[in-house]
Motif scaffolding. Structure first.
Motif, PDB file in Angstrom:
ATOM      1  N   ARG A   1       0.850  -1.081  -0.497  1.00  0.00           N
ATOM      2  CA  ARG A   1      -0.149   0.265   0.217  1.00  0.00           C
ATOM      3  C   ARG A   1       1.162   1.206   0.207  1.00  0.00           C
ATOM      4  NH1 ARG A   1      -5.753  -0.617   2.534  1.00  0.00           N
ATOM      5  NH2 ARG A   1      -5.473   1.612   1.688  1.00  0.00           N
TER       6      ARG A   1
ATOM      7  N   ARG B   1       4.303   1.603   7.308  1.00  0.00           N
ATOM      8  CA  ARG B   1       3.620   2.111   6.788  1.00  0.00           C
ATOM      9  C   ARG B   1       3.614   1.172   5.154  1.00  0.00           C
ATOM     10  NH1 ARG B   1       0.911   3.668  11.115  1.00  0.00           N
ATOM     11  NH2 ARG B   1      -1.024   3.206  11.441  1.00  0.00           N
TER      12      ARG B   1
ATOM     13  N   ASP C   1      -3.696   3.329   6.155  1.00  0.00           N
ATOM     14  CA  ASP C   1      -3.897   2.070   6.766  1.00  0.00           C
ATOM     15  C   ASP C   1      -5.113   1.960   8.144  1.00  0.00           C
ATOM     16  OD1 ASP C   1      -3.328  -0.552   6.652  1.00  0.00           O
ATOM     17  OD2 ASP C   1      -1.063  -0.041   7.824  1.00  0.00           O
TER      18      ASP C   1
END
Length: 386
Positions: free
Chosen positions: A147, A270, A241
């Motif tokens: 991501r 992240r 997230d």
């Protein structure tokens, strides 16, 4: 001949199964009400089936492919209707209008072929972003793309250019963000803007949110930090997230920085994929010199080119451009003012290796060896964490 025809039929059936599998993935996403990504994947499957249908000569198989194409088109239209409702609600929001005006890149044509070198970086980005967008039936579950991707390294080596090329190659919507886009004098507006940004990215999946100089936005939190800055970071991490995100989404955040040590640890966690954009290697430096001198008349031969490449080891891409520009200006500086205004452009002295040698004295590398070593050691540290 029979064996060749049999092989062709097998390849044809394999391609049909591939597009059918892609469509099945879209059906799964439609059932999960992920209409933006379902629509994109239905269109992907539709384009593949239509291409096969145009090439097919067997009437029975051609009819079957036509039926599949019609089914996928109808499903894509159903997704579009659902998205039109979401878009109508979004476009009424002044913050969304601001995002479309200042952050959405509408004319992005940069491709990987426009970027010299960085072969390993391109391969990593193909695996992380481009292939998952083109083969969503394979890259799901544990194989789902990351991501967050962090592009870090010394300045002047094309981190922004690479992010734009990724968006073009993967057919993704591209949002280009900077600190000035998100900061607001009104308390609370920055957080609302971040939330609206992720909502826009969700509706226009697959999407890439690119944040240049990300350390200026997600700097490590401290006690004397301003409340507005802290709240902006918190909202960003939630949207990135948090509870509002889903593993099915194809919204990827790409951050670029030359100061990764200043990024907040919660944000850095992240960015599971961290890629070093290093100074150019020998082959890339040679390519850049040839590219920047293509419009200038030079006397450089291949041997002199290779000698020059060795001399500028440690130069960044922007340093090399500045060096070539300086070398190309030297023949003009040797002319007197009156001569410069009246000289025939075809009679200007060609750029020589001596001009480049002199230019190197005036344009040294902007990066010190200890800085380059720091980034290489940082890669080793990140690899240990993984």
């Amino acid at each position: 001949m029979d064996s060749i025809k049999k092989k062709e039929d097998q390849n044809k059936q394999q391609l049909i199964r591939q597009h059918v599998d892609i469509a099945k993935r879209a059906v799964q996403l439609y059932d999960l009400k992920n209409y933006p990504l379902a629509k994109y994947i239905f269109i992907l499957a539709l384009e593949g089936i239509v291409k096969l249908q145009k090439q097919e000569t067997d009437p029975e198989l051609k009819a079957s492919l036509t039926q599949k194409a019609n089914d996928y088109f109808q499903l894509a239209e159903q997704c579009k209707k659902q998205l039109d409702v979401q878009n109508k609600q979004l476009q009424a929001d002044p913050l969304v209008q601001q995002i479309n005006l200042t952050m959405l890149e509408k004319k992005n044509t940069v491709k990987f072929e426009d970027i010299a070198g960085l072969k390993e970086v391109k391969e990593a980005l193909y695996e992380s972003i481009i292939y998952p967008n083109l083969r969503p039936d394979i890259f799901q579950g544990i194989r789902a793309p990351p991501r967050g991707i962090l592009l870090f390294g010394p300045p002047g080596n094309g981190k922004t250019l690479i992010a734009k090329a990724v968006a073009t190659e993967s057919n993704a919507t591209f949002y280009n963000i900077s600190a000035s886009n998100l900061m607001s004098k009104n308390l609370g507006e920055g957080e609302k803007l971040v939330k609206a940004l992720f909502q826009c990215a969700y509706v226009n999946q697959p999407s890439i949110i690119f944040i240049d100089e990300i350390d200026s936005i997600l700097k490590a939190r401290c006690e004397n930090e301003h409340e507005a800055s802290r709240r902006l970071k918190t909202e960003f991490l939630i949207q990135f997230d948090g509870a509002n995100s889903s593993d099915q989404d194809r919204v990827i955040v790409i951050g670029a920085t030359n100061r990764p040590q200043e990024i907040d640890s919660a944000a850095l966690r992240r960015f599971t994929k961290r890629i070093l954009i290093d100074v150019p290697d020998d082959n890339t430096r040679l390519h850049l010199i040839k590219y920047y001198t293509k419009d200038a008349v030079t006397t450089l031969n291949e041997k002199q080119m290779k000698e020059l490449v060795k001399k500028i080891d440690g130069y960044s891409c922007s340093d090399i451009k500045a060096l070539v520009k300086e070398a190309c200006m030297l023949p003009l500086r040797k002319l007197k003012k009156n001569e410069l205004l009246s000289v025939d452009s075809t009679k200007i002295k060609p750029v020589s290796i001596d001009d480049f040698t002199e230019a190197i004295k005036k344009v040294p590398p902007s990066l010190q060896k200890k800085e380059l070593l720091y980034f290489k050691n940082l890669v080793k540290e990140y690899n240990k964490q993984v």
